[in-house]
Write a protein that holds these residues in place. Sequence first.
Motif, short mmCIF file in Angstrom:
data_model
loop_
_atom_site.label_atom_id
_atom_site.label_comp_id
_atom_site.label_asym_id
_atom_site.label_seq_id
_atom_site.Cartn_x
_atom_site.Cartn_y
_atom_site.Cartn_z
N ALA A 65 0.83 -1.20 0.00
CA ALA A 65 0.00 0.00 0.00
C ALA A 65 0.87 1.26 0.00
O ALA A 65 0.61 2.21 -0.75
N ILE A 66 1.92 1.26 0.82
CA ILE A 66 2.82 2.42 0.88
C ILE A 66 3.55 2.59 -0.44
O ILE A 66 3.72 3.72 -0.93
N ASP A 67 3.98 1.49 -1.03
CA ASP A 67 4.66 1.57 -2.33
C ASP A 67 3.74 2.14 -3.41
O ASP A 67 4.21 2.74 -4.38
N THR A 68 2.43 1.96 -3.23
CA THR A 68 1.46 2.49 -4.18
C THR A 68 1.25 3.98 -3.99
O THR A 68 0.73 4.67 -4.87
N GLY A 69 1.64 4.49 -2.82
CA GLY A 69 1.56 5.93 -2.59
C GLY A 69 0.37 6.38 -1.79
O GLY A 69 -0.03 7.55 -1.87
#
Length: 224
Positions: A65-69
């Motif tokens: 989720a964090i990598d997705t922004g």
Amino acid sequence: MSNLQIGLIHATLNSIDPLISAFEKNFPQVDTINFLDEGLLIELNRQGQLTENLIDRISYLLQKAIDTGVDGILLSCSSYSPAITELRARFPEVPVENVDDEMILEALNKGKKIGVVATVAAAGPTTQKTLLEKAKQINKNVEVFVAVSTEAFDALSEKDYERHDTLIAQMVHKLLKESEIDVVILAQLSMARALSSLQHLAIPVLTSPEISSKAIVDRVLEKG
């Protein structure tokens, strides 16, 4: 708020629609992105406790989720709520909330005899434990009564919605009869659809989709 993205972490398909509906109703300008691993719930039920390995496994979804922004993350599975402190420590870059905390605080504000109804074996005791811990923190004496029907979860998975709602209503009425509760918590997101069959009750019935969706949006806005 129109550019906000909230990552939703799921351990069952059944939790997706209630949360999406809550966001669409109250925050239509917020984008939600779903991350799902159904094995999280299967393994938790098999192992009977929240292990470090399972926390690592759900952490993988948070990292995605964090990598997705995303701007914030909401955990939809009540059984994983006890991991919230560790997950916040692992991912300090964004607000991380679970579906339970705000609902539990509201329940504590509404009564001293609290009923917890669940359809996943781990969710009932988990919610009970959290209620008692939160009550101790605010120096409030409470009694917590738990009823669990995994049969209701099976009915929901089989799309037998009427049976799902009926079984939940039966558990609530049983608690009312035996314990004279002041307020009842439907412990899982997936149970929110049963609320319509309980609207006639004289006591509050709390569900987490709207409460938790507001909580994560508020946290993200506070962080600014």
